[in-house]
Design a protein around this motif. Structure first.
Motif, mmCIF file in Angstrom:
data_model
loop_
_atom_site.group_PDB
_atom_site.id
_atom_site.type_symbol
_atom_site.label_atom_id
_atom_site.label_comp_id
_atom_site.label_asym_id
_atom_site.label_seq_id
_atom_site.Cartn_x
_atom_site.Cartn_y
_atom_site.Cartn_z
ATOM 1 N N VAL A 133 47.464 39.679 37.510
ATOM 2 C CA VAL A 133 46.967 40.860 38.073
ATOM 3 C C VAL A 133 48.275 41.661 38.233
ATOM 4 O O VAL A 133 49.530 41.233 38.753
ATOM 5 C CB VAL A 133 46.525 40.776 39.482
ATOM 6 C CG1 VAL A 133 45.972 42.002 40.234
ATOM 7 C CG2 VAL A 133 44.867 39.852 39.496
ATOM 8 N N TYR A 144 44.852 49.383 41.728
ATOM 9 C CA TYR A 144 44.262 48.679 40.567
ATOM 10 C C TYR A 144 42.815 48.077 40.622
ATOM 11 O O TYR A 144 42.191 48.307 39.987
ATOM 12 C CB TYR A 144 45.225 47.282 40.192
ATOM 13 C CG TYR A 144 44.633 46.525 39.264
ATOM 14 C CD1 TYR A 144 45.028 46.793 37.931
ATOM 15 C CD2 TYR A 144 43.954 45.059 39.317
ATOM 16 C CE1 TYR A 144 44.558 46.205 36.619
ATOM 17 C CE2 TYR A 144 43.712 44.455 38.093
ATOM 18 C CZ TYR A 144 43.726 45.051 36.900
ATOM 19 O OH TYR A 144 43.575 44.395 35.840
ATOM 20 N N ALA A 145 42.597 47.710 41.893
ATOM 21 C CA ALA A 145 41.049 47.437 42.296
ATOM 22 C C ALA A 145 40.140 48.529 42.085
ATOM 23 O O ALA A 145 39.138 48.652 41.548
ATOM 24 C CB ALA A 145 40.871 47.011 43.675
ATOM 25 N N ALA A 147 40.634 51.067 39.919
ATOM 26 C CA ALA A 147 40.841 51.502 38.656
ATOM 27 C C ALA A 147 39.623 50.774 37.898
ATOM 28 O O ALA A 147 39.199 51.043 36.959
ATOM 29 C CB ALA A 147 42.333 51.570 38.105
ATOM 30 N N GLN A 148 39.840 49.538 38.201
ATOM 31 C CA GLN A 148 39.063 48.465 37.600
ATOM 32 C C GLN A 148 37.477 48.395 38.215
ATOM 33 O O GLN A 148 36.340 47.984 37.436
ATOM 34 C CB GLN A 148 39.421 47.153 37.987
ATOM 35 C CG GLN A 148 40.707 46.946 37.240
ATOM 36 C CD GLN A 148 40.738 47.020 35.713
ATOM 37 O OE1 GLN A 148 39.885 46.296 35.094
ATOM 38 N NE2 GLN A 148 41.793 47.733 35.329
ATOM 39 N N LYS A 149 37.297 49.237 39.333
ATOM 40 C CA LYS A 149 36.007 49.180 40.035
ATOM 41 C C LYS A 149 34.986 48.189 39.679
ATOM 42 O O LYS A 149 34.172 48.563 38.702
ATOM 43 C CB LYS A 149 35.235 50.612 39.665
ATOM 44 C CG LYS A 149 34.263 50.813 40.592
ATOM 45 C CD LYS A 149 33.757 52.331 40.719
ATOM 46 C CE LYS A 149 32.602 52.401 41.702
ATOM 47 N NZ LYS A 149 32.123 53.908 41.991
ATOM 48 N N LYS A 151 35.180 45.198 38.803
ATOM 49 C CA LYS A 151 35.629 44.065 37.641
ATOM 50 C C LYS A 151 36.381 42.941 38.313
ATOM 51 O O LYS A 151 36.377 42.061 37.505
ATOM 52 C CB LYS A 151 36.340 44.996 36.461
ATOM 53 C CG LYS A 151 35.523 45.703 35.919
ATOM 54 C CD LYS A 151 36.126 46.413 34.673
ATOM 55 C CE LYS A 151 35.353 47.311 33.948
ATOM 56 N NZ LYS A 151 36.104 48.153 32.824
ATOM 57 N N LEU A 152 37.156 43.458 39.501
ATOM 58 C CA LEU A 152 37.978 42.197 40.006
ATOM 59 C C LEU A 152 36.828 41.069 40.707
ATOM 60 O O LEU A 152 35.864 41.367 41.126
ATOM 61 C CB LEU A 152 38.760 42.530 40.778
ATOM 62 C CG LEU A 152 39.878 43.408 40.454
ATOM 63 C CD1 LEU A 152 41.052 43.763 41.439
ATOM 64 C CD2 LEU A 152 40.547 42.906 39.291
ATOM 65 N N TRP A 179 34.585 44.494 44.659
ATOM 66 C CA TRP A 179 34.930 43.599 43.683
ATOM 67 C C TRP A 179 33.936 42.569 43.792
ATOM 68 O O TRP A 179 33.179 42.713 44.723
ATOM 69 C CB TRP A 179 36.263 42.898 44.044
ATOM 70 C CG TRP A 179 36.710 42.675 45.492
ATOM 71 C CD1 TRP A 179 36.012 42.211 46.620
ATOM 72 C CD2 TRP A 179 37.992 42.667 46.055
ATOM 73 N NE1 TRP A 179 36.605 42.056 47.461
ATOM 74 C CE2 TRP A 179 37.724 42.533 47.335
ATOM 75 C CE3 TRP A 179 39.494 43.117 45.510
ATOM 76 C CZ2 TRP A 179 39.059 42.295 48.180
ATOM 77 C CZ3 TRP A 179 40.415 43.017 46.332
ATOM 78 C CH2 TRP A 179 40.157 42.557 47.832
ATOM 79 N N ASP A 200 40.478 36.682 40.677
ATOM 80 C CA ASP A 200 41.655 37.496 40.578
ATOM 81 C C ASP A 200 42.461 37.506 41.789
ATOM 82 O O ASP A 200 43.674 37.694 41.948
ATOM 83 C CB ASP A 200 41.313 38.999 40.065
ATOM 84 C CG ASP A 200 40.545 38.932 38.869
ATOM 85 O OD1 ASP A 200 41.351 38.747 37.943
ATOM 86 O OD2 ASP A 200 39.498 39.294 38.989
#
Length: 322
Positions: A133, A144-145, A147-149, A151-152, A179, A200
């Motif tokens: 990560v 980051y979380a 941006a990944q919405k 996906k983590l 997440w 993650d």
């Protein structure tokens, strides 16, 4: 003195005499401490430290039985129904103690079906991520979380409804991130998968997590205590970015309700003596845990206060285990 008063007085005298005798003969056989999670987690580590010292003190074997299942409630239920003689105990964490009653229909009542012995220790949660990560601070993780919405993958140590689960839900909700939640029976397997990058991020007890941080196998983002830890003064608390955020791993030793008070008192005194040993205090400090000086009565009052307080948090945050 009439016959009835004599009988009452005799009964009281015999009770007062019998309880110390019970304590003097305890333990009369091996003691079993049930850890309702797999080996390797915070509860397991502390139970084994305690078990070894109790064996040395009393000369009776102390067996640690890992009995995971149902977010730790399976093992707890077995002890709630065990003989109340002090030879079967359970080391429960904050999830079993005060969170599960708010989330599950339990076959036991934490406040009524157990006799508190000692709050063994408190250790904060560590917010840690896989080395895969690309985040090293709370702000970077949140960015980051987002941006990944969705996906983590968040590793839930000790199952849905555990302290780890609650910490992750509150953290995500208050930061406006999403997440997925991946439940594990215990923290050890969750950490293994975090190291391997199969998941993650996670909140987990410092006792079980910090050695892997020091080894560089996972990355430390923040700590959940009220103040920064002296072992990691450069690591921010979660509360620095989310005021009031405080979670952690409270580890309580309990016996079945009805266990003689003399036995409870003897157990409590021995646990406190062990916790005060320099080598034990040093090991707990190294692991990031703090021994607690709560008496059995104070432990019981803590339960009665924290169970409804946690129920309110679960309700206000709309937390479910589905």
């Amino acid at each position: 003195m009439n016959k009835r008063l004599f009988t009452i007085a005799l009964s009281a005298a015999l009770t007062a005499f019998a309880l110390p005798v019970v304590a003097q003969t305890y333990p009369a056989k091996p003691i079993k401490i049930v850890v309702p999670f797999p080996a390797g987690g915070t509860s397991d580590v502390l139970a084994r430290i305690l078990g070894q010292k109790l064996t040395e003190s009393w000369g009776q074997p102390v067996v640690i039985e890992n009995r995971p299942g149902s977010s730790g409630n399976l093992g707890a239920d077995a002890v709630a129904k065990a003989a109340p003689d002090g030879h079967t105990l359970v080391l429960m964490d904050v999830g079993n103690l005060v969170i599960s009653p708010a989330l599950f229909k339990l076959p036991f009542n934490v406040a009524n079906d157990f006799a508190p012995v000692a709050m063994v220790a408190y250790s904060p949660h560590l917010l840690a991520v896989s080395t895969k990560v690309p985040a090293n601070t709370p702000a970077e993780l949140v960015a980051y979380a987002k941006a990944q919405k969705g996906k983590l993958n968040y590793a839930v140590a000790a199952g849905m409804g555990s302290a780890s689960h609650l910490a992750g839900v509150i953290y995500a909700q208050r930061n406006g991130i999403e997440w997925g939640y991946v439940p594990y029976k215990g923290g050890a397997q969750a950490i293994t998968d975090l190291i391997g990058g199969q998941v993650d991020v996670m909140f987990n007890g410092m006792v079980a997590t910090y050695p892997h941080v020091k080894a560089g196998k996972i990355k430390l983002i923040a700590i959940s205590s009220a103040k920064r830890n002296t072992q990691m003064p450069d690591t921010p608390t979660v509360a620095e970015s989310l005021p009031g955020f405080l979670t952690g791993s409270f580890q309580g030793l309990l016996a079945p309700a009805g266990t003689p008070k003399a036995v409870i008192d003897k157990l409590h005194a021995e646990v406190q003596r062990i916790a005060a040993m320099p080598e034990v205090r040093e090991r707990l400090t190294t692991l990031g845990a703090e021994p607690s000086g709560m008496s059995p009565a104070e432990f019981g009052n803590w339960l009665k206060a924290e169970i409804p307080a946690m129920a309110k948090i679960v309700k206000d945050e709309k937390i479910t285990v589905e």
